[in-house]
Design an enzyme around this catalytic site. Structure first.
Site, PDB file in Angstrom:
ATOM      1  CE  LYS A 102      16.803 -39.586 -29.189  1.00  0.00           C
ATOM      2  NZ  LYS A 102      17.118 -38.989 -28.006  1.00  0.00           N
ATOM      3  CE  LYS A 114      21.483 -32.493 -24.112  1.00  0.00           C
ATOM      4  NZ  LYS A 114      20.420 -33.533 -23.847  1.00  0.00           N
ATOM      5  CE  LYS A 134      25.464 -38.392 -29.793  1.00  0.00           C
ATOM      6  NZ  LYS A 134      24.830 -38.820 -28.498  1.00  0.00           N
TER       7      LYS A 134
END
Ligand code: ATP
Ligand code: LTN
Length: 333
Positions: free
Chosen positions: A202, A117, A199
């Site tokens: 969202k 992140k 993956k």
């Protein structure tokens, strides 16, 4: 006969987008719904974690309420599961602060999610992003959870939760239950339709790779028809066939059939037929969810009553643990 006490399960999803994905649904929510009779289940809407990445306030508010409706429409019975909003329960922030003082910088800097992140949001590497796992540890330990259903990506956070709890217990005695990861039987990992080695997530910048729970059915069908496959034109499950494997996984998760059964069913089919069947199966799964979601969203008062009541109960449970912790560390109560 003495009743056997049900084990406690705790998990949650961040309201970081307007809809969860088919990956969140098949990998998390659908499994959670199967646990509701056997376990004492608690699910948070983890909005405090969400602000580790910059959000638009009005959207975060909307996404939070919508996520409650998504939980319920995807199968969580609101009368059997405790559903609450993390920021409504101040004990989370309070315990997180205390646990921060029992967590080492070194162990936090090894977290792969922090590394990922911070690479993705290099202009906002805030302290909350760094201590994210400590807040997650507080979420889990406050409710004395025995089991935490999470996907592989969250396993490292569960390990650090156990380490923090064991460290605290070794100083102060048995304060926290040491939680285990709960890996469901069907721990499907759903991949992006456009990049099937990554993956489905969202926050995927390519919306075509991702099926959202709330996508309308035509969009779902279109995205599946455009899914990346390979040039072999043979439906089988195997190495190097990531796109086809992913479609078979989706089909198997949605229908409950095994991969072998799915492969046998499509043995003589082309990819077009496979995609049409997967699209129909997913559409069939999503239609009743959409109907229930639309109904719930028409009744905001009802949704509010659920999260108010849920947060009240969550406050009650979490206070007990927090008070015990405060006493142990030497705060005047
Ligand atoms: P973000 O993109 O905001 O990081 P995400 O879509 O990766 O979010 P999370 O909110 O981190 O999802 O995860 C919620 C739950 O869904 C977790 O238990 C996670 O393991 C599970 N999950 C997320 N993506 C998938 C996937 N593609 N397949 C299976 N399970 C998934
Ligand atoms: N970090 C998790 C969301 C989350 C969670 C939790 C999961 C926050 N607190 C406690 C399980 C238990 C995620 O991003 N999937």
């Amino acid at each position: 006969m003495e009743e056997i006490k049900k084990q406690t399960i705790l998990s949650g999803i961040q309201p970081s987008a307007s809809s969860i994905t088919l990956g969140n649904y098949l990998g998390a929510l659908k499994n959670w719904a199967m646990l509701q009779d056997e376990y004492n289940c608690i699910y948070g809407i983890m909005d405090m974690h969400t602000i580790t990445v910059r959000q638009t306030p009005a959207e975060l508010r909307k996404n939070t309420v919508s996520l409650i409706a998504q939980y319920i429409s995807a199968g969580l019975d609101e009368t059997k599961n405790l559903i609450f909003i993390q920021s409504h329960v101040p004990a989370h922030a309070e315990l997180a602060w205390i646990l921060n003082c029992y967590t080492q910088m070194g162990e936090l800097s090894r977290m792969t999610q922090f590394k990922d992140k911070s690479a993705k949001h290099h202009d906002n590497i805030n302290a909350g992003l760094f201590t994210y796992p400590v807040l997650m540890a507080a979420d889990i330990l406050l409710y004395q959870a025995d089991l935490v259903p999470v996907g592989a990506d969250q396993k490292q956070h569960l390990e650090i939760t156990r380490d923090i709890a064991e460290r605290f217990n070794s100083i102060y005695g048995d304060v926290f239950t040491i939680p285990d990861a709960y890996i469901g039987k069907e721990s499907a990992r759903i991949m992006s339709l456009q990049n099937p080695t990554a993956k489905m997530s969202k926050s995927d910048p390519n919306p075509n790779g991702c099926i959202y729970l709330l996508d309308d059915i035509d969009t779902v069908v279109r995205k599946i028809k455009r899914a990346v496959t390979d040039s072999e034109a043979c439906v089988r499950y195997g190495e190097g066939k990531d796109g086809v494997n992913n479609l078979l996984n989706i089909y198997s998760s949605v229908t409950g059939k095994t991969i072998d059964e799915a492969v046998a069913e499509f043995a003589s089919c082309g990819y077009g037929e496979l995609k049409a069947a997967v699209a129909e199966a997913v559409a069939e799964e999503l239609r009743p969810i959409h109907a229930k979601y639309d109904d719930l969203m028409k009744n905001k008062d009802y949704l509010e009553s659920i999260y108010k009541k849920g947060s009240e109960t969550a406050n009650y449970i979490s206070r007990k643990t927090l008070n015990k912790v405060k006493k142990k560390v030497g705060f005047v109560l």
